[in-house]
Design a protein around this motif. Structure first.
Motif, PDB file in Angstrom:
ATOM      1  N   ALA A 153      -5.575   0.493  -1.162  1.00 47.42           N
ATOM      2  CA  ALA A 153      -5.592   1.896  -0.716  1.00 47.42           C
ATOM      3  C   ALA A 153      -5.216   1.937   0.762  1.00 47.42           C
ATOM      4  O   ALA A 153      -5.216   0.906   1.428  1.00 47.42           O
ATOM      5  CB  ALA A 153      -6.992   2.473  -0.933  1.00 47.42           C
ATOM      6  N   PRO A 154      -4.918   3.153   1.260  1.00 46.30           N
ATOM      7  CA  PRO A 154      -4.565   3.248   2.687  1.00 46.30           C
ATOM      8  C   PRO A 154      -5.764   2.917   3.579  1.00 46.30           C
ATOM      9  O   PRO A 154      -6.564   3.781   3.913  1.00 46.30           O
ATOM     10  CB  PRO A 154      -4.139   4.709   2.848  1.00 46.30           C
ATOM     11  CG  PRO A 154      -3.890   5.207   1.461  1.00 46.30           C
ATOM     12  CD  PRO A 154      -4.797   4.429   0.573  1.00 46.30           C
ATOM     13  N   PHE A 170       1.623  -7.660  -9.730  1.00 48.30           N
ATOM     14  CA  PHE A 170       2.115  -6.655  -8.784  1.00 48.30           C
ATOM     15  C   PHE A 170       0.920  -6.065  -8.065  1.00 48.30           C
ATOM     16  O   PHE A 170      -0.219  -6.207  -8.513  1.00 48.30           O
ATOM     17  CB  PHE A 170       2.932  -5.569  -9.505  1.00 48.30           C
ATOM     18  CG  PHE A 170       2.158  -4.759 -10.515  1.00 48.30           C
ATOM     19  CD1 PHE A 170       1.504  -3.578 -10.165  1.00 48.30           C
ATOM     20  CD2 PHE A 170       2.090  -5.178 -11.849  1.00 48.30           C
ATOM     21  CE1 PHE A 170       0.795  -2.836 -11.099  1.00 48.30           C
ATOM     22  CE2 PHE A 170       1.379  -4.440 -12.799  1.00 48.30           C
ATOM     23  CZ  PHE A 170       0.727  -3.263 -12.417  1.00 48.30           C
ATOM     24  N   LEU A 171       1.169  -5.425  -6.947  1.00 50.89           N
ATOM     25  CA  LEU A 171       0.089  -4.759  -6.207  1.00 50.89           C
ATOM     26  C   LEU A 171       0.090  -3.287  -6.585  1.00 50.89           C
ATOM     27  O   LEU A 171       1.122  -2.628  -6.519  1.00 50.89           O
ATOM     28  CB  LEU A 171       0.342  -4.879  -4.703  1.00 50.89           C
ATOM     29  CG  LEU A 171      -0.546  -5.801  -3.890  1.00 50.89           C
ATOM     30  CD1 LEU A 171      -0.143  -5.724  -2.431  1.00 50.89           C
ATOM     31  CD2 LEU A 171      -2.024  -5.448  -4.019  1.00 50.89           C
ATOM     32  N   TYR A 172      -1.067  -2.782  -6.962  1.00 51.17           N
ATOM     33  CA  TYR A 172      -1.191  -1.373  -7.359  1.00 51.17           C
ATOM     34  C   TYR A 172      -1.614  -0.575  -6.130  1.00 51.17           C
ATOM     35  O   TYR A 172      -2.731  -0.697  -5.658  1.00 51.17           O
ATOM     36  CB  TYR A 172      -2.249  -1.268  -8.473  1.00 51.17           C
ATOM     37  CG  TYR A 172      -2.346   0.083  -9.141  1.00 51.17           C
ATOM     38  CD1 TYR A 172      -2.498   1.253  -8.401  1.00 51.17           C
ATOM     39  CD2 TYR A 172      -2.320   0.193 -10.527  1.00 51.17           C
ATOM     40  CE1 TYR A 172      -2.607   2.486  -9.016  1.00 51.17           C
ATOM     41  CE2 TYR A 172      -2.443   1.429 -11.161  1.00 51.17           C
ATOM     42  CZ  TYR A 172      -2.580   2.565 -10.405  1.00 51.17           C
ATOM     43  OH  TYR A 172      -2.699   3.781 -11.015  1.00 51.17           O
ATOM     44  N   CYS A 173      -0.697   0.206  -5.598  1.00 46.16           N
ATOM     45  CA  CYS A 173      -0.986   1.012  -4.411  1.00 46.16           C
ATOM     46  C   CYS A 173      -1.485   2.385  -4.823  1.00 46.16           C
ATOM     47  O   CYS A 173      -0.827   3.087  -5.597  1.00 46.16           O
ATOM     48  CB  CYS A 173       0.274   1.188  -3.572  1.00 46.16           C
ATOM     49  SG  CYS A 173       1.012  -0.375  -3.094  1.00 46.16           S
ATOM     50  N   VAL A 174      -2.635   2.754  -4.294  1.00 52.53           N
ATOM     51  CA  VAL A 174      -3.219   4.056  -4.614  1.00 52.53           C
ATOM     52  C   VAL A 174      -2.582   5.098  -3.696  1.00 52.53           C
ATOM     53  O   VAL A 174      -2.697   5.010  -2.474  1.00 52.53           O
ATOM     54  CB  VAL A 174      -4.752   4.012  -4.412  1.00 52.53           C
ATOM     55  CG1 VAL A 174      -5.374   5.362  -4.683  1.00 52.53           C
ATOM     56  CG2 VAL A 174      -5.360   2.939  -5.316  1.00 52.53           C
ATOM     57  N   SER A 175      -1.890   6.068  -4.314  1.00 51.62           N
ATOM     58  CA  SER A 175      -1.060   6.985  -3.523  1.00 51.62           C
ATOM     59  C   SER A 175      -1.874   7.943  -2.665  1.00 51.62           C
ATOM     60  O   SER A 175      -1.376   8.515  -1.719  1.00 51.62           O
ATOM     61  CB  SER A 175      -0.149   7.794  -4.439  1.00 51.62           C
ATOM     62  OG  SER A 175      -0.917   8.729  -5.164  1.00 51.62           O
ATOM     63  N   GLU A 191       4.781   7.084   2.799  1.00 52.89           N
ATOM     64  CA  GLU A 191       5.877   6.173   3.141  1.00 52.89           C
ATOM     65  C   GLU A 191       5.409   5.102   4.130  1.00 52.89           C
ATOM     66  O   GLU A 191       5.687   3.914   3.974  1.00 52.89           O
ATOM     67  CB  GLU A 191       7.052   6.968   3.721  1.00 52.89           C
ATOM     68  CG  GLU A 191       8.287   6.113   3.872  1.00 52.89           C
ATOM     69  CD  GLU A 191       9.541   6.949   4.140  1.00 52.89           C
ATOM     70  OE1 GLU A 191      10.561   6.330   4.479  1.00 52.89           O
ATOM     71  OE2 GLU A 191       9.502   8.192   4.009  1.00 52.89           O
ATOM     72  N   GLU A 192       4.680   5.547   5.120  1.00 52.04           N
ATOM     73  CA  GLU A 192       4.148   4.633   6.146  1.00 52.04           C
ATOM     74  C   GLU A 192       3.228   3.590   5.497  1.00 52.04           C
ATOM     75  O   GLU A 192       3.323   2.386   5.766  1.00 52.04           O
ATOM     76  CB  GLU A 192       3.377   5.467   7.167  1.00 52.04           C
ATOM     77  CG  GLU A 192       2.957   4.706   8.397  1.00 52.04           C
ATOM     78  CD  GLU A 192       2.018   5.549   9.267  1.00 52.04           C
ATOM     79  OE1 GLU A 192       1.297   4.935  10.062  1.00 52.04           O
ATOM     80  OE2 GLU A 192       2.001   6.798   9.120  1.00 52.04           O
ATOM     81  N   PHE A 193       2.350   4.071   4.610  1.00 53.34           N
ATOM     82  CA  PHE A 193       1.418   3.179   3.902  1.00 53.34           C
ATOM     83  C   PHE A 193       2.181   2.138   3.072  1.00 53.34           C
ATOM     84  O   PHE A 193       1.906   0.938   3.127  1.00 53.34           O
ATOM     85  CB  PHE A 193       0.485   4.038   3.027  1.00 53.34           C
ATOM     86  CG  PHE A 193      -0.266   3.285   1.954  1.00 53.34           C
ATOM     87  CD1 PHE A 193      -1.009   2.151   2.242  1.00 53.34           C
ATOM     88  CD2 PHE A 193      -0.243   3.741   0.630  1.00 53.34           C
ATOM     89  CE1 PHE A 193      -1.717   1.467   1.244  1.00 53.34           C
ATOM     90  CE2 PHE A 193      -0.944   3.069  -0.374  1.00 53.34           C
ATOM     91  CZ  PHE A 193      -1.674   1.921  -0.057  1.00 53.34           C
ATOM     92  N   LEU A 194       3.180   2.584   2.316  1.00 51.63           N
ATOM     93  CA  LEU A 194       3.920   1.666   1.450  1.00 51.63           C
ATOM     94  C   LEU A 194       4.718   0.647   2.259  1.00 51.63           C
ATOM     95  O   LEU A 194       4.847  -0.507   1.863  1.00 51.63           O
ATOM     96  CB  LEU A 194       4.841   2.437   0.496  1.00 51.63           C
ATOM     97  CG  LEU A 194       4.113   3.319  -0.532  1.00 51.63           C
ATOM     98  CD1 LEU A 194       5.104   4.037  -1.427  1.00 51.63           C
ATOM     99  CD2 LEU A 194       3.133   2.505  -1.372  1.00 51.63           C
ATOM    100  N   ASN A 195       5.220   1.073   3.414  1.00 52.50           N
ATOM    101  CA  ASN A 195       5.934   0.118   4.268  1.00 52.50           C
ATOM    102  C   ASN A 195       4.991  -0.975   4.767  1.00 52.50           C
ATOM    103  O   ASN A 195       5.352  -2.144   4.819  1.00 52.50           O
ATOM    104  CB  ASN A 195       6.605   0.840   5.444  1.00 52.50           C
ATOM    105  CG  ASN A 195       7.842   1.599   4.980  1.00 52.50           C
ATOM    106  OD1 ASN A 195       8.441   1.263   3.955  1.00 52.50           O
ATOM    107  ND2 ASN A 195       8.213   2.630   5.708  1.00 52.50           N
TER     108      ASN A 195
END
Length: 267
Positions: A153-154, A170-175, A191-195
């Protein structure tokens, strides 16, 4: 075999589409039909949710699906048994079990990983298992060649790095922070978080929680390696619930689900 199937998929598929469905909603038999339909519609990996009476990370749509499924007597054990039945009927994509800690502990972690591997399951995702407490499950998964999918998560860069270092599959990113559920807009900071996650991660990254429109899917596909769609699909399955249980209307209901998915991912 387990994680090999997942590794192979992750290497060959640049745009992963990962649908989430609740096992046993509306019935176990329908779940098998839906899984095969999703594979036909272009699913790369199937997330099979285990119904649970207190699903902390799930919004109302998936909670309702869980209730319906539990009413039908679906359990962790019976949900796992659906996977070999799916495989017998031609499911070749990887299957990841999505379950909460409690059912897993009641079942027995070692017993779960051994059975999952023998039933053709490829990985497990436990949304309420803190990374710091995942050592035991991680060790058993490794023994059985199951991928333990981590959620990120962020949070702080340090924590993201820690989780990414040990990521499998894979890594599961919580949007977004909060529960799952269809949302009108994506978090502007995504976008910043995913980068940040991409810089830290040695495995592909997929994004889930709240992705429900084809525009959101396209946005995520441009930023990440994969997209997870849960609530929006579970809602569709709920709408087709009665039709899926009737031999005469079943095919049409499955067609509707397939069209819904194709429209989501074909932008």
């Amino acid at each position: 075999m387990g994680s090999n199937r997942l590794e192979a998929m992750l290497q060959q598929e640049p745009n992963l589409f990962i649908p989430f469905i609740t096992a046993g909603d509306p019935t176990g038999e329908a779940t098998i039909d839906i899984a095969l339909t999703l594979q036909e519609a272009g699913a790369s990996i199937l997330e099979l949710g285990i119904p649970y009476s207190d699903p902390l990370a799930d919004g109302p749509t998936i909670q309702e699906a869980s209730k319906r499924s539990l009413k039908n007597g679906m359990s962790l054990s019976s949900a796992m048994q659906l996977v070999p039945a799916m495989r017998e009927r031609g499911l070749t994509i990887p299957v990841i079990i999505f379950t909460y800690v409690n059912p897993l502990l009641q079942y027995g972690v070692k017993r779960f990983t051994e059975e999952a591997a023998s039933l053709g399951i490829d990985g497990i995702l436990v949304p309420d298992l803190p990374f710091e407490e995942s050592d035991e499950l991680s060790a058993y998964c490794e023994q059985e060649q199951l991928s333990l999918i981590s959620l990120v998560a962020p949070t702080s860069k340090e924590r993201i790095q820690k989780i990414a270092d040990r990521a499998q599959g894979f890594l599961y990113c919580v949007s977004s922070l909060g529960v799952t559920g269809a949302r009108k807009d994506l978090d502007p900071r995504i976008e910043e978080f995913l980068n940040t996650v991409k810089e830290a991660s040695h495995v592909p990254i997929a994004v889930g929680f709240g992705i429900s429109t084809s525009a959101q899917v396209s946005t995520i596909q441009a930023l990440a390696d994969g997209v997870v769609v849960g609530s929006a699909l579970v809602h569709q399955i709920g709408e087709q619930g009665e039709a899926l249980q009737n031999e005469e209307t079943k095919e049409l209901a499955l067609q509707r689900i397939k069209s819904f998915v194709k429209a989501l991912i074909s932008e």
